[in-house]
Design an enzyme around this catalytic site. Structure first.
Site, mmCIF file in Angstrom:
data_model
loop_
_atom_site.group_PDB
_atom_site.id
_atom_site.type_symbol
_atom_site.label_atom_id
_atom_site.label_comp_id
_atom_site.label_asym_id
_atom_site.label_seq_id
_atom_site.Cartn_x
_atom_site.Cartn_y
_atom_site.Cartn_z
ATOM 1 N N MET A 1 -3.001 -1.748 7.811
ATOM 2 C CA MET A 1 -1.939 -2.466 8.934
ATOM 3 C C MET A 1 -0.862 -1.668 9.212
ATOM 4 O O MET A 1 0.185 -1.996 9.717
ATOM 5 C CB MET A 1 -1.576 -3.762 8.094
ATOM 6 C CG MET A 1 -2.599 -4.845 8.049
ATOM 7 S SD MET A 1 -2.142 -6.315 7.916
ATOM 8 C CE MET A 1 -1.175 -6.394 6.748
ATOM 9 N N GLY A 2 -0.907 -0.189 9.024
ATOM 10 C CA GLY A 2 -0.156 0.892 9.463
ATOM 11 C C GLY A 2 1.118 0.787 8.406
ATOM 12 O O GLY A 2 0.907 0.443 7.061
ATOM 13 N N ASN A 3 2.050 1.553 9.014
ATOM 14 C CA ASN A 3 3.096 1.691 8.016
ATOM 15 C C ASN A 3 2.791 2.401 6.614
ATOM 16 O O ASN A 3 2.867 1.881 5.580
ATOM 17 C CB ASN A 3 3.937 0.167 7.426
ATOM 18 C CG ASN A 3 5.607 0.449 6.917
ATOM 19 O OD1 ASN A 3 5.832 0.165 6.012
ATOM 20 N ND2 ASN A 3 6.204 1.402 7.866
ATOM 21 N N HIS B 1 -2.046 4.639 1.170
ATOM 22 C CA HIS B 1 -3.255 4.813 2.182
ATOM 23 C C HIS B 1 -3.741 6.214 2.340
ATOM 24 O O HIS B 1 -4.906 6.165 2.735
ATOM 25 C CB HIS B 1 -2.288 4.175 3.508
ATOM 26 C CG HIS B 1 -1.652 3.177 3.680
ATOM 27 N ND1 HIS B 1 -0.402 2.941 3.611
ATOM 28 C CD2 HIS B 1 -2.360 1.783 3.557
ATOM 29 C CE1 HIS B 1 -0.387 1.399 3.679
ATOM 30 N NE2 HIS B 1 -1.244 0.912 3.812
ATOM 31 N N GLY C 1 -8.322 -0.281 -1.153
ATOM 32 C CA GLY C 1 -7.646 -0.108 -2.558
ATOM 33 C C GLY C 1 -7.578 -1.063 -3.649
ATOM 34 O O GLY C 1 -7.956 -2.310 -3.616
HETATM 35 O O1 PAF Z 1 -5.403 -4.510 3.321
HETATM 36 C C1 PAF Z 1 -4.808 -4.597 4.276
HETATM 37 O O2 PAF Z 1 -3.983 -3.597 4.615
HETATM 38 C C2 PAF Z 1 -5.398 -5.646 5.121
HETATM 39 O O3 PAF Z 1 -5.664 -6.644 4.507
HETATM 40 C C3 PAF Z 1 -6.676 -5.157 5.902
HETATM 41 C C4 PAF Z 1 -7.832 -4.752 5.031
HETATM 42 C C5 PAF Z 1 -6.271 -3.657 6.676
HETATM 43 C C6 PAF Z 1 -7.147 -6.260 6.926
HETATM 44 O O4 PAF Z 1 -6.132 -6.412 7.856
#
Ligand code: PAF
Length: 284
Positions: free
Chosen positions: A30-32, A37, A149
């Site tokens: 979801m960015g940021n 990540h 993760g």
């Molecule tokens: O873990 C996340 O960031 C979100 O739940 C995902 C897997 C990108 C789905 O929107």
């Protein structure tokens, strides 16, 4: 690195890679983006020839009182980090591209035995939002392997179940939790912490580590271990504790004394920030 905002352009790129026999890795986000990540991206690179990262703040998985509107959107800096990490493509769709029929959306729903407890108990509909968007992303990216993760452990279990139930042709890889030096699990929401809350935050990991050590040394008084951990978190300065639960890592049901695998899951709050962490114990 290419950035695609449409499914059509993403598919053209993926088709081209597949025609060359290349293996595609995928990291949905979801960015940021933070180092946690980027550690998922590194793992994807080790499992694939080309890596696609999606950045999409998914409205479907946020409850009405949650932080969808204020969720940090930092596309420029995310893009720079992904470029530096050697990602091949970023998929960055708008809400209309992902949900062209608005709220009249087909929903992918994993059974409540996995989604109705723990996180799902306090976030109704959350996992339907996650599985729906991940199923769509899997169809769009057509990856051979996808990395998630361990930090969102229940999310991993729910997605694993969806992949199995729907026979989706994607291999899942679970990435270890990336932590700061003091043990705090990296999370986009850590930035909401004040300086004094940041000092308390790593104690969630300490307390879960103590529970894991007790289990490893043979203690099977699950209720007592959970209650002691919750009390400890409150005396450490957390404002409230949503749960500390010792569960079976596949079924997510409360552990049985005959089990040899455990997931120790904890969620505690500091002000408006909800911190999640967990420890997995295999074959003890
Ligand atoms: O873990 C996340 O960031 C979100 O739940 C995902 C897997 C990108 C789905 O929107």
């Amino acid at each position: 690195m290419n950035s695609f905002e449409t499914i059509k352009k993403l598919r053209m790129q993926v088709r081209d890679w597949k025609s060359q026999g290349l293996r595609i890795g995928f990291v949905p986000t979801m960015g940021n983006l933070h180092d946690g990540h980027l550690s998922l991206v590194e793992l994807a690179k080790a499992h694939a020839d080309r890596v696609v990262v999606s950045i999409f703040v998914n409205p479907l998985q946020f409850g009405p009182d949650e932080d969808f509107d204020s969720y940090p959107r930092t596309f420029e800096s995310d893009q720079a980090k992904l470029l530096a990490t050697g990602v091949d493509a970023v998929f960055y769709p708008a809400v209309d591209e992902m949900y062209p029929h608005g709220e009249f959306q087909t929903i992918v729903s994993v059974p409540e035995t996995l989604t109705g407890l723990l996180e799902g108990a306090s976030r109704p509909g959350h996992f339907d939002g996650v599985t729906t968007v991940v199923a769509k992303l899997f169809n769009m990216v057509q990856a051979d392997v996808a990395v998630f993760g361990q930090k969102d452990f229940q999310q991993y279990c729910v997605i694993e179940r969806m992949v199995s139930d729907l026979a989706l042709p994607v291999e899942l890889v679970k990435a270890p939790i990336a932590r700061s030096e003091d043990g705090l699990a990296l999370s986009s929401r850590n930035q909401y912490l004040t300086a004094s809350q940041r000092v308390i935050a790593p104690k969630l990991h300490t307390v879960l580590t103590d529970v894991a050590a007790a289990l490893t040394s043979g203690n099977r008084n699950f209720n007592e271990l959970q209650q002691t951990a919750q009390q400890q978190l409150l005396s450490d300065g957390f404002d409230s504790v949503d749960y500390v639960q010792i569960v079976h890592p596949k079924s997510l049901q409360p552990s049985d004394s005959q089990d040899s695998e455990f997931a120790v899951l904890g969620v505690a709050r500091l002000g408006k920030t909800r911190l999640l962490d967990n420890i997995l114990l295999n074959k003890i």
